[in-house]
Design a protein around this motif. Structure first.
Motif, PDB file in Angstrom:
ATOM      1  N   GLY A 106       0.788  -1.219   0.000  1.00 36.65           N
ATOM      2  CA  GLY A 106       0.000   0.000   0.000  1.00 36.65           C
ATOM      3  C   GLY A 106       0.824   1.274   0.000  1.00 36.65           C
ATOM      4  N   ARG A 107       0.122   2.391  -0.244  1.00 39.55           N
ATOM      5  CA  ARG A 107       0.721   3.729  -0.168  1.00 39.55           C
ATOM      6  C   ARG A 107       0.013   4.512   0.925  1.00 39.55           C
ATOM      7  NH1 ARG A 107       5.211   5.249  -2.954  1.00 39.55           N
ATOM      8  NH2 ARG A 107       5.629   3.508  -4.309  1.00 39.55           N
ATOM      9  N   VAL A 108       0.773   5.322   1.625  1.00 37.57           N
ATOM     10  CA  VAL A 108       0.240   6.113   2.728  1.00 37.57           C
ATOM     11  C   VAL A 108      -0.389   7.385   2.166  1.00 37.57           C
ATOM     12  CG1 VAL A 108       0.819   7.385   4.833  1.00 37.57           C
ATOM     13  CG2 VAL A 108       1.933   5.191   4.336  1.00 37.57           C
ATOM     14  N   THR A 109      -1.656   7.647   2.543  1.00 34.41           N
ATOM     15  CA  THR A 109      -2.373   8.828   2.032  1.00 34.41           C
ATOM     16  C   THR A 109      -2.796   9.789   3.136  1.00 34.41           C
ATOM     17  OG1 THR A 109      -4.543   7.748   2.137  1.00 34.41           O
ATOM     18  CG2 THR A 109      -3.270   7.470   0.101  1.00 34.41           C
ATOM     19  N   LYS A 110      -2.621   9.409   4.406  1.00 34.28           N
ATOM     20  CA  LYS A 110      -3.008  10.279   5.520  1.00 34.28           C
ATOM     21  C   LYS A 110      -1.826  10.471   6.464  1.00 34.28           C
ATOM     22  CE  LYS A 110      -7.894   8.839   5.664  1.00 34.28           C
ATOM     23  NZ  LYS A 110      -8.937   8.225   6.535  1.00 34.28           N
ATOM     24  N   PRO A 111      -1.726  11.645   7.083  1.00 29.65           N
ATOM     25  CA  PRO A 111      -0.633  11.869   8.038  1.00 29.65           C
ATOM     26  C   PRO A 111      -0.877  11.134   9.351  1.00 29.65           C
ATOM     27  CG  PRO A 111      -2.100  13.760   8.008  1.00 29.65           C
ATOM     28  CD  PRO A 111      -2.586  12.831   6.942  1.00 29.65           C
ATOM     29  N   VAL A 117       3.310  10.636   4.092  1.00 27.26           N
ATOM     30  CA  VAL A 117       2.301  10.570   3.043  1.00 27.26           C
ATOM     31  C   VAL A 117       2.981  10.472   1.678  1.00 27.26           C
ATOM     32  CG1 VAL A 117       0.469  11.868   1.879  1.00 27.26           C
ATOM     33  CG2 VAL A 117       0.545  11.788   4.376  1.00 27.26           C
ATOM     34  N   GLY A 118       2.457   9.579   0.849  1.00 25.17           N
ATOM     35  CA  GLY A 118       2.991   9.400  -0.498  1.00 25.17           C
ATOM     36  C   GLY A 118       3.980   8.261  -0.634  1.00 25.17           C
ATOM     37  N   GLU A 119       4.523   7.789   0.478  1.00 22.01           N
ATOM     38  CA  GLU A 119       5.513   6.717   0.409  1.00 22.01           C
ATOM     39  C   GLU A 119       4.860   5.350   0.546  1.00 22.01           C
ATOM     40  OE1 GLU A 119       8.988   6.986   2.754  1.00 22.01           O
ATOM     41  OE2 GLU A 119       9.448   9.050   2.186  1.00 22.01           O
ATOM     42  N   ALA A 120       5.598   4.325   0.146  1.00 25.19           N
ATOM     43  CA  ALA A 120       5.125   2.954   0.313  1.00 25.19           C
ATOM     44  C   ALA A 120       4.995   2.630   1.794  1.00 25.19           C
ATOM     45  CB  ALA A 120       6.091   1.980  -0.355  1.00 25.19           C
ATOM     46  N   ALA A 121       3.979   1.834   2.135  1.00 23.80           N
ATOM     47  CA  ALA A 121       3.706   1.502   3.535  1.00 23.80           C
ATOM     48  C   ALA A 121       4.643   0.396   4.014  1.00 23.80           C
ATOM     49  CB  ALA A 121       2.252   1.085   3.686  1.00 23.80           C
ATOM     50  N   ILE A 122       5.910   0.736   4.061  1.00 23.76           N
ATOM     51  CA  ILE A 122       6.944  -0.146   4.605  1.00 23.76           C
ATOM     52  C   ILE A 122       7.486   0.572   5.834  1.00 23.76           C
ATOM     53  CG2 ILE A 122       9.100  -1.363   4.171  1.00 23.76           C
ATOM     54  CD1 ILE A 122       8.504  -1.078   1.153  1.00 23.76           C
ATOM     55  N   ASN A 123       7.164   0.056   6.997  1.00 25.40           N
ATOM     56  CA  ASN A 123       7.464   0.748   8.249  1.00 25.40           C
ATOM     57  C   ASN A 123       8.955   0.848   8.528  1.00 25.40           C
ATOM     58  OD1 ASN A 123       4.733   1.109   8.622  1.00 25.40           O
ATOM     59  ND2 ASN A 123       4.721   0.297  10.701  1.00 25.40           N
ATOM     60  N   PRO A 124       9.350   1.743   9.423  1.00 24.49           N
ATOM     61  CA  PRO A 124      10.788   1.934   9.706  1.00 24.49           C
ATOM     62  C   PRO A 124      11.499   0.670  10.154  1.00 24.49           C
ATOM     63  CG  PRO A 124       9.535   3.778  10.577  1.00 24.49           C
ATOM     64  CD  PRO A 124       8.526   2.771  10.106  1.00 24.49           C
ATOM     65  N   GLY A 125      10.843  -0.161  10.984  1.00 23.02           N
ATOM     66  CA  GLY A 125      11.490  -1.400  11.428  1.00 23.02           C
ATOM     67  C   GLY A 125      11.857  -2.316  10.276  1.00 23.02           C
ATOM     68  N   PRO A 126      10.903  -2.651   9.401  1.00 20.55           N
ATOM     69  CA  PRO A 126      11.240  -3.463   8.231  1.00 20.55           C
ATOM     70  C   PRO A 126      12.257  -2.807   7.300  1.00 20.55           C
ATOM     71  CG  PRO A 126       8.899  -3.560   8.645  1.00 20.55           C
ATOM     72  CD  PRO A 126       9.444  -2.545   9.589  1.00 20.55           C
ATOM     73  N   ARG A 127      12.185  -1.486   7.150  1.00 16.22           N
ATOM     74  CA  ARG A 127      13.186  -0.811   6.317  1.00 16.22           C
ATOM     75  C   ARG A 127      14.593  -1.047   6.865  1.00 16.22           C
ATOM     76  NH1 ARG A 127      11.378   3.040   2.530  1.00 16.22           N
ATOM     77  NH2 ARG A 127       9.096   3.248   2.518  1.00 16.22           N
ATOM     78  N   ALA A 128      14.726  -0.955   8.190  1.00 19.97           N
ATOM     79  CA  ALA A 128      16.034  -1.202   8.808  1.00 19.97           C
ATOM     80  C   ALA A 128      16.455  -2.658   8.625  1.00 19.97           C
ATOM     81  CB  ALA A 128      15.983  -0.828  10.286  1.00 19.97           C
ATOM     82  N   GLN A 129      15.477  -3.586   8.746  1.00 18.40           N
ATOM     83  CA  GLN A 129      15.780  -4.999   8.529  1.00 18.40           C
ATOM     84  C   GLN A 129      16.268  -5.251   7.100  1.00 18.40           C
ATOM     85  OE1 GLN A 129      11.985  -6.902  10.299  1.00 18.40           O
ATOM     86  NE2 GLN A 129      13.505  -8.532  10.396  1.00 18.40           N
ATOM     87  N   SER A 175       0.437  -3.358   4.461  1.00 17.04           N
ATOM     88  CA  SER A 175       1.617  -2.701   5.015  1.00 17.04           C
ATOM     89  C   SER A 175       2.667  -3.760   5.327  1.00 17.04           C
ATOM     90  CB  SER A 175       1.261  -1.955   6.302  1.00 17.04           C
ATOM     91  OG  SER A 175       0.297  -0.967   6.067  1.00 17.04           O
ATOM     92  N   ILE A 176       3.925  -3.391   5.161  1.00 18.62           N
ATOM     93  CA  ILE A 176       5.033  -4.261   5.557  1.00 18.62           C
ATOM     94  C   ILE A 176       5.404  -3.833   6.972  1.00 18.62           C
ATOM     95  CG2 ILE A 176       7.346  -5.082   5.006  1.00 18.62           C
ATOM     96  CD1 ILE A 176       5.188  -5.846   2.950  1.00 18.62           C
ATOM     97  N   LEU A 177       5.126  -4.715   7.931  1.00 20.85           N
ATOM     98  CA  LEU A 177       5.155  -4.346   9.336  1.00 20.85           C
ATOM     99  C   LEU A 177       6.137  -5.200  10.128  1.00 20.85           C
ATOM    100  CD1 LEU A 177       1.280  -4.182   9.891  1.00 20.85           C
ATOM    101  CD2 LEU A 177       2.824  -2.233   9.571  1.00 20.85           C
ATOM    102  N   GLY A 178       6.326  -4.792  11.403  1.00 21.19           N
ATOM    103  CA  GLY A 178       7.065  -5.621  12.350  1.00 21.19           C
ATOM    104  C   GLY A 178       8.250  -4.919  12.949  1.00 21.19           C
TER     105      GLY A 178
END
Length: 374
Positions: A106-111, A117-129, A175-178
């Motif tokens: 998904g893409r984030v559309t709300k603050p 907003v506008g970025e892919a819904a890949i949370n900071p934790g997974p990005r670091a992983q 969303s890519i979460l965790g």
């Protein structure tokens, strides 16, 4: 044993998050890109501690890119993304690591979320992983350049319809979460985290009345009988106390709680997790207040045997005590909410059943309903 957790006296299996899948898929794809060969499996050390061996189920070289997939295993947690394949397509870059979302993410559309907003819904934790996993692949092969990684989710757009994503402002996929990389089985934390995220998002949008409903009954009643917009509602399930605590932490000045009497009467006894496995006590609470209102012994005995709040109300009506009993219960709920909040926010409530309508409401509840309708 690190893969097991214990809940209600049962041993349950932990799993790995979509973030861990994306990291493992990215590492496998980078190794395929740099060596021409993908590993059959990877040993992944999660930020939360446990290490898992993840099978690489798909591997393909495509010109200057490589793509691999790892399947999500949620262990014994009832997760809608269990079994989904998470793909990572990796290309070389001059330096650094760029991470993007592809099909099914998904893409984030709300603050108010942890991703702009506008970025892919890949949370900071997974990005670091993912970044760490690509770093391991580079170190293993002696590669000194950077990477561009695109994460995709099989059937992600369809799966997202079974989640809170659209309500949170994440559209087009999951969303890519965790944070920890680990899925805890039967996790209450997953639900309370979702409630906190939703409250954060609403606050960031400028909402200043936290509108809480324990479940669908409360939400439907609020929409159909009170005329409230459910886009502003947060379903907090049984975790009323946790939701109140986060409302205070986030800074909402006002709270409106709309719920079925089967849940909310428990607040009169200070029960802030209303799941029946934690605390029931509906009969005991109503019976105690009926006794204080002078109900005869036979009514009290019948109340203790009643199987639902509606059945209790029928008995109270026979004794002419419905109004007095629920006035007492409502006053006690006000005290308990005030005790929990300690002056840091104002909580109003509406308690109802579908059969009998509103049974108790706090004095300021109608005023907050008016604010929510503005």
């Amino acid at each position: 044993m690190e893969h097991m957790a214990y809940h209600g006296g049962k041993a349950l299996r932990r799993g790995w998050t979509t973030g861990s899948c994306a990291a493992a898929a990215a590492q496998a794809a980078a190794l395929l890109l740099l060596t021409g060969k993908a590993p059959a499996e990877l040993r992944l050390q999660t930020p939360g501690g446990p290490a898992f061996t993840l099978a690489v189920e798909y591997a393909r070289l495509d010109g200057g890119a490589a793509e691999c997939a790892v399947r999500k295993d949620a262990g014994d947690d009832p997760d809608v993304t269990n079994g989904v394949r998470i793909f990572a397509r990796v290309e070389r870059a001059a330096a650094g690591v760029q991470i993007e979302g592809g099909a099914g993410v998904g893409r984030v559309t709300k603050p108010g979320l942890s991703v702009p907003v506008g970025e892919a819904a890949i949370n900071p934790g997974p990005r670091a992983q993912i970044e760490a996993a690509l770093g391991r692949a580079a170190a293993e092969t002696g590669y000194a350049g950077g990477f561009r990684a695109t994460v995709s989710a099989e059937n992600g757009a369809e799966l997202a319809k079974q989640t809170y994503n659209e309500h949170l402002g994440v559209v087009g996929g999951i969303s890519i979460l965790g944070t920890s990389g680990v899925v805890e089985p039967m996790s209450e934390k997953a639900l309370t985290d979702a409630v906190r995220l939703e409250l954060d998002s609403l606050y960031a949008q400028g909402r200043r009345v936290a509108f809480l409903c324990p479940g669908n009954y409360g939400a439907d009643f609020a929409r159909d009988r009170l005329g409230l917009d459910l886009e502003q509602a947060v379903k907090c399930s049984n975790f009323i106390g946790d939701a109140l605590d986060h409302v205070v932490f986030r800074g909402f000045p006002d709270i409106l709680l709309v719920g079925h009497a089967g849940k909310l009467v428990k607040l009169a006894a200070g029960v802030m997790n209303t799941h029946s496995s934690v605390a029931d006590g509906r009969q005991e609470i109503v019976t105690a207040h009926a006794a204080l209102c002078g109900a005869p012994l036979e009514t009290l005995e019948a109340l203790m045997e009643a199987v639902s709040v509606d059945a209790m109300i029928e008995l109270l009506d026979e004794a002419g005590l419905r109004g007095a009993v629920f006035a007492r219960i409502g006053a006690e709920i006000e005290k308990r909410l005030a005790l929990r909040l300690r002056g840091r926010a104002r909580a109003e409530f509406i308690l109802f059943t579908n059969a009998y309508g509103v049974l108790a409401r706090s004095t300021g509840a109608d005023g907050l309903c008016g604010k929510l309708r503005e």
